[in-house]
Structure formats: C-alpha cells, structure tokens
Motif scaffolding. Sequence first.
Motif, mmCIF file in Angstrom:
data_model
loop_
_atom_site.group_PDB
_atom_site.id
_atom_site.type_symbol
_atom_site.label_atom_id
_atom_site.label_comp_id
_atom_site.label_asym_id
_atom_site.label_seq_id
_atom_site.Cartn_x
_atom_site.Cartn_y
_atom_site.Cartn_z
ATOM 1 N N GLU A 207 0.839 -1.199 0.000
ATOM 2 C CA GLU A 207 0.000 0.000 0.000
ATOM 3 C C GLU A 207 0.872 1.246 0.000
ATOM 4 O O GLU A 207 1.885 1.308 0.705
ATOM 5 N N VAL A 208 0.485 2.227 -0.794
ATOM 6 C CA VAL A 208 1.161 3.521 -0.777
ATOM 7 C C VAL A 208 0.097 4.608 -0.853
ATOM 8 O O VAL A 208 -0.900 4.477 -1.579
ATOM 9 N N THR A 209 0.291 5.657 -0.069
ATOM 10 C CA THR A 209 -0.647 6.778 -0.012
ATOM 11 C C THR A 209 0.070 8.055 -0.409
ATOM 12 O O THR A 209 1.218 8.277 -0.020
ATOM 13 N N ALA A 210 -0.591 8.897 -1.195
ATOM 14 C CA ALA A 210 -0.065 10.216 -1.555
ATOM 15 C C ALA A 210 -1.090 11.260 -1.138
ATOM 16 O O ALA A 210 -2.260 11.175 -1.529
ATOM 17 N N ARG A 211 -0.634 12.243 -0.338
ATOM 18 C CA ARG A 211 -1.541 13.289 0.129
ATOM 19 C C ARG A 211 -0.903 14.640 -0.122
ATOM 20 O O ARG A 211 0.235 14.887 0.306
ATOM 21 N N PRO A 212 -1.599 15.551 -0.819
ATOM 22 C CA PRO A 212 -0.994 16.831 -1.204
ATOM 23 C C PRO A 212 -0.926 17.818 -0.051
ATOM 24 O O PRO A 212 -1.754 17.829 0.860
ATOM 25 N N LEU A 213 0.102 18.658 -0.118
ATOM 26 C CA LEU A 213 0.291 19.815 0.744
ATOM 27 C C LEU A 213 0.424 21.037 -0.158
ATOM 28 O O LEU A 213 0.501 20.901 -1.390
ATOM 29 N N PRO A 214 0.451 22.240 0.375
ATOM 30 C CA PRO A 214 0.609 23.422 -0.485
ATOM 31 C C PRO A 214 1.952 23.432 -1.218
ATOM 32 O O PRO A 214 2.891 22.716 -0.865
ATOM 33 N N ASP A 215 2.023 24.262 -2.266
ATOM 34 C CA ASP A 215 3.256 24.531 -3.008
ATOM 35 C C ASP A 215 3.813 23.298 -3.697
ATOM 36 O O ASP A 215 5.037 23.129 -3.829
ATOM 37 N N GLY A 216 2.945 22.408 -4.157
ATOM 38 C CA GLY A 216 3.400 21.263 -4.919
ATOM 39 C C GLY A 216 4.084 20.181 -4.108
ATOM 40 O O GLY A 216 4.738 19.299 -4.668
ATOM 41 N N VAL A 217 3.952 20.224 -2.788
ATOM 42 C CA VAL A 217 4.580 19.228 -1.916
ATOM 43 C C VAL A 217 3.588 18.091 -1.665
ATOM 44 O O VAL A 217 2.383 18.311 -1.551
ATOM 45 N N TRP A 218 4.129 16.872 -1.598
ATOM 46 C CA TRP A 218 3.325 15.688 -1.316
ATOM 47 C C TRP A 218 3.935 14.925 -0.155
ATOM 48 O O TRP A 218 5.154 14.876 -0.006
ATOM 49 N N ARG A 219 3.081 14.320 0.664
ATOM 50 C CA ARG A 219 3.544 13.326 1.630
ATOM 51 C C ARG A 219 3.177 11.956 1.082
ATOM 52 O O ARG A 219 2.005 11.690 0.784
ATOM 53 N N LEU A 220 4.186 11.092 0.946
ATOM 54 C CA LEU A 220 3.990 9.721 0.496
ATOM 55 C C LEU A 220 4.273 8.775 1.657
ATOM 56 O O LEU A 220 5.270 8.936 2.378
ATOM 57 N N ASP A 221 3.398 7.792 1.836
ATOM 58 C CA ASP A 221 3.543 6.772 2.890
ATOM 59 C C ASP A 221 3.518 5.390 2.246
ATOM 60 O O ASP A 221 2.584 5.072 1.492
ATOM 61 N N TRP A 222 4.511 4.576 2.572
ATOM 62 C CA TRP A 222 4.535 3.184 2.131
ATOM 63 C C TRP A 222 4.352 2.285 3.349
ATOM 64 O O TRP A 222 5.111 2.383 4.332
ATOM 65 N N LEU A 223 3.361 1.405 3.311
ATOM 66 C CA LEU A 223 3.173 0.436 4.384
ATOM 67 C C LEU A 223 4.316 -0.569 4.339
ATOM 68 O O LEU A 223 4.588 -1.169 3.294
ATOM 69 N N LEU A 224 4.997 -0.745 5.465
ATOM 70 C CA LEU A 224 6.127 -1.655 5.543
ATOM 71 C C LEU A 224 5.697 -3.004 6.095
ATOM 72 O O LEU A 224 4.697 -3.105 6.821
ATOM 73 N N PRO A 225 6.457 -4.054 5.788
ATOM 74 C CA PRO A 225 6.153 -5.366 6.380
ATOM 75 C C PRO A 225 6.227 -5.304 7.898
ATOM 76 O O PRO A 225 6.900 -4.454 8.480
ATOM 77 N N ALA A 226 5.529 -6.225 8.540
ATOM 78 C CA ALA A 226 5.466 -6.222 9.997
ATOM 79 C C ALA A 226 6.837 -6.457 10.621
ATOM 80 O O ALA A 226 7.126 -5.953 11.706
ATOM 81 N N ARG A 227 7.684 -7.237 9.956
ATOM 82 C CA ARG A 227 8.999 -7.504 10.529
ATOM 83 C C ARG A 227 9.845 -6.228 10.524
ATOM 84 O O ARG A 227 9.623 -5.308 9.752
ATOM 85 N N ALA A 228 10.823 -6.177 11.385
ATOM 86 C CA ALA A 228 11.672 -4.992 11.525
ATOM 87 C C ALA A 228 12.620 -4.883 10.342
ATOM 88 O O ALA A 228 13.719 -5.439 10.346
ATOM 89 N N GLU A 229 12.191 -4.183 9.327
ATOM 90 C CA GLU A 229 12.987 -4.027 8.118
ATOM 91 C C GLU A 229 13.692 -2.668 8.138
ATOM 92 O O GLU A 229 13.059 -1.638 8.343
ATOM 93 N N LEU A 230 15.003 -2.674 7.960
ATOM 94 C CA LEU A 230 15.758 -1.431 7.940
ATOM 95 C C LEU A 230 15.517 -0.710 6.617
ATOM 96 O O LEU A 230 15.676 -1.287 5.542
ATOM 97 N N VAL A 231 15.115 0.560 6.697
ATOM 98 C CA VAL A 231 14.882 1.362 5.492
ATOM 99 C C VAL A 231 16.112 2.248 5.287
ATOM 100 O O VAL A 231 16.272 3.275 5.948
#
Length: 530
Positions: A207-231
């Motif tokens: 799953e990935v979510t994109a939510r807009p902010l002002p001035d062309g900025v976006w916040r993107l969220d990627w759902l990570l696996p439950a296990r402790a994965e180093l990003v």
Amino acid sequence: MDPVIVVGAGPVGLSLALALAAQGVPSVVLDEGTGTDEARPARTAVLRPDTAEFAERLGCTTARDEGAHWLAWRSMRRGQQLRHFSFDEALPSPLHVPQHALTRGLRAAAVAHDRVQLVTESHLDTIEQDADGVTAHTRGPGATWWRGSHLVGCDGARSTVRKLLDIRFPGRTAVERHAVAALRAELPWPGEALLHRMPPWRSGGDEVTARPLPDGVWRLDWLLPARAELVTPEAMVARIRDTLAGWCGETPPYELIDTGVHTLHHRLARRWRVGRAFLAGDAAHLLGALGTQGLDEGLRDAENLAWKIAEAWHHGSSELLLDSYQAERRTAVAAKLRAADQSLPILRGGKGLRNLVPGAARGHDALLADGHLGRGALGAPPVYAHSPLAPPYTDTQTTVATATGATVEDIRVTTPDGSTAGLRDRLGRGQLLVVLIAPGTGVWDRRHWLTAGVMPRLAAAVAALPVRGELLVAEAYPGASAHTVLLIRPDGHLVAAFAGVRPAELYEAADAARGGEPVSVRTESTVDVN
C-alpha cells in the motif's frame, strides 16, 4: 483562583490553553523544550473539518495558510481505479497540515493571549493534590513550584504526568510501520489524495498513499512489512523513483525534502482523570493505523475538556461533569481502537479465500477510505449518545438530522443584536447555545424581533437557565420543523431538540448538560469572556 496547569506545549496542550483562555480561564503551559519546533515536513496531521475549524477558532492562522484541503479522493488496486469522488459541502475535505506549522500557529496565538503563560525548559517531576487544587514542581533553569486549580497532562506518549499518577497504559506495540517522504513533484492528480493498494511495481509493497500539501509538496507513505525491516537511504530513494515512475510513466523531476519511518502503536490509558488531574492527547491514547488520526482525537480531547474545566473554574461543578470527560472521550477513542483492531486482520491478513470473494477489494477499499476520510467506525466524529450528561428523553423532544450527542451542522444564525454568523463560530465561549428554528427570520425587523411571536417566552426561558446561555435564531436546520428549539453544548454537541418552546424541559436538559448542581459555587465575580 489559580490557573490551570497544562503540561506539554504540543498542539493538544496549546489548544487546551487557548480554549480555556477563550472561556476566561488562565493557564500556565509547562514546556520541556525551548519554545521552538523543528520543521519536519514529513510529519503531518490530517484534521477532520470540525477539528480544523476548532484550531482556526483558537487563532491558529497556519492551519488555514499552510494546510491543504484536498480536491478529491482517489483509490486504486493494482492498475485499476476503484473509486474517485470530489469533495464539496456535503462531503467536506479534511485539512492536511505539517504538524510543526500547526504547532507554530497555536504557539503564536498562545504567546499573544494574556491568559496564557508559556514557560519553557520546565521538566515536571512532582504532582501533589489536595481538596482545593494541584501543586506541581518543575526542574530546569527556573526550577519552582506551581499552584493550579487543575492539571492536564498533554505531554505525549511517554507522559510524565501519567507516570506520576500511576496510570497504566496497555495496548499493542508496532501495529503498523510506514516509510514516509515529503517531496515536491508534479503528479498526475494535482490536489487529489490517492490510496493505491497492491501497486504493480517491485518496491511498491502492499500500500502507498499520496496526500498533497501546499506549493506542490506531497507526503507519500509506504506500508512496511510487519517484521523490523531497515529502510536505508538507498531503499527509500528506490521506493520514491519506482512509485513516481509507476504513476507518471517515468520518474519525473522531484525534490526530496524530508524522510522518516513512523511506527504506530495502539494504547489506551486506564484512567483519564485522577482527582483534579487529567490526561489528553497522546498521554491518554495512541492510535493511527488504517488512517485513524491520533492528533485529531487529541484536539477533540482539548475541546471536550476545556468547557468542563471552565465551568468548574468559574462556578464550581459536580463530579459528574468532570467524570464525563473520561466517560465520553475514552469511550469514543476505545471504539475507534476496537474498530481498527477488528479491521486489521481483514485488511492486512495476507492471502487466502477472503481475497477471492467477489467485491472484497471494493469492500476493503471502502473500509480504508473511512479511516482516511473521517467516516464510519474508523473515522467518524464521536456521538455521545450515552453520555452521563445526556438528559432523560421526554415526549416533548423531537428528532432532527443530527443525532442527540452528535456535532451540530454549521448553519447561519442570527444573534439578538441582528448580526449573523456561522453556528460553530459561537462555540467555545463557555455557554450553552439555544437555537430557535424560525423560517422567515431574514425579513424580521431587528428592532422588534425579541418581542415577536414565541421570542419573549423563549428569551425568558434562556435567561432562567441554570448556566449561561445564548439565544440564536436560524431560518432552517436539517430535519427540523418550524419552532424547533435546539440546545447545544459549548463544544458543539447537541443536547436535545424540542418541539416548540418548553421552558421546564429546556431547564432540565441544561441542568443535565452541566452534570447537575455544582458541589460548590463560587461567589466571586467571574471573567466576562464575550
């Protein structure tokens, strides 16, 4: 009378102090920090329309100036669009705002208010209570003792107040983990929020979510696996490039502003009140999985508690009124945590027959949308139908489109001096609102309208209420017939609707809404907050 001690200068603590100030109650806000907030564009908050309005009523200009209202919501699964709808008056958009901007705006409003005292570098280490108030000690450069009428811990997930009160904080750890990025780019859906499940590229995850902010900025969220994965930084860049290429056909130019990994926990304090001390915000609850919004709930805590403490500060109160804060708010948050816990196995349960059921994908999408958009069990505003402050039902009550205990609609109302305003603009002033629904109000002669029709009898009834009330008139209200009378709490929740002017029943409902006769009534003159 001593001020209220607010521990914590985040959005919830500052909102509580400002809400108290608007009702004539001074406060001291104890801030462990230096009074500055680090700018983290990847840390944002989504506020429902009513909580966004609450922040703006408190004088937070950044909520309006630095936040974004989405134009539409779009959801996809793999390469297929499941739904798309635009926001309008019937379905208002949430407000998406950087949390540091929200805090900065609330802090500026608090600094400018003469009833709010901000004290930085103050670390709480002692709380003592007695029958008349609370004494707290802080260490730091200006170590001292503070005396308050009440104390509210708005000091976050690791709350010192909660620990000093010896309140348990059970729950679940690491319910969800998300990799988060704030970036500036041109996406195919300007101004629209997007939820994409099972995206068809290698690093998209579930799953990935994109939510807009002002001035062309976006916040993107990627759902990570439950296990402790180093990003790692390299893995984050790969996710960004693959996601933008998946949406745009190729990776467009982008400016990476901020990144992070957010781990979401679900916890609920056993008690939210111990004597004259209370918990609010993350000190009382942690939630956030499936689109639920912890800060949004924290602002609801502040609005709910402020008018009750203000009533106690000015006039004394019953124990029932102060106990109702926990009864209402803890019950509402517990219901959302329960709904999230029940939905998680369905939405995050992996493969199996449930994914083969026709229509399952659309059903899952609708469930997720509820959390993100403030609908259903995961996201809808609370309804305090079973509040201890709810008056007994009588046959003189009537039904309108708003359920008893729910937040009222923001209709246009007229005040006795002839001015007009939004109904919610009259909230948060420490008084009940009494609204008469009277079609044709717009053509009344303002010089004589208090002497017209049922107005003299209703005005007399409002003047005789056991708590301060404001009389308003509206042309119409959804589901209400002519001469319906609405009784509304200072935080905007409907107490009752009556068919016509019923002075005795109106008095009884107002008395129930204040929790009954106060234990003690102050004889000193109170502060005028109008």
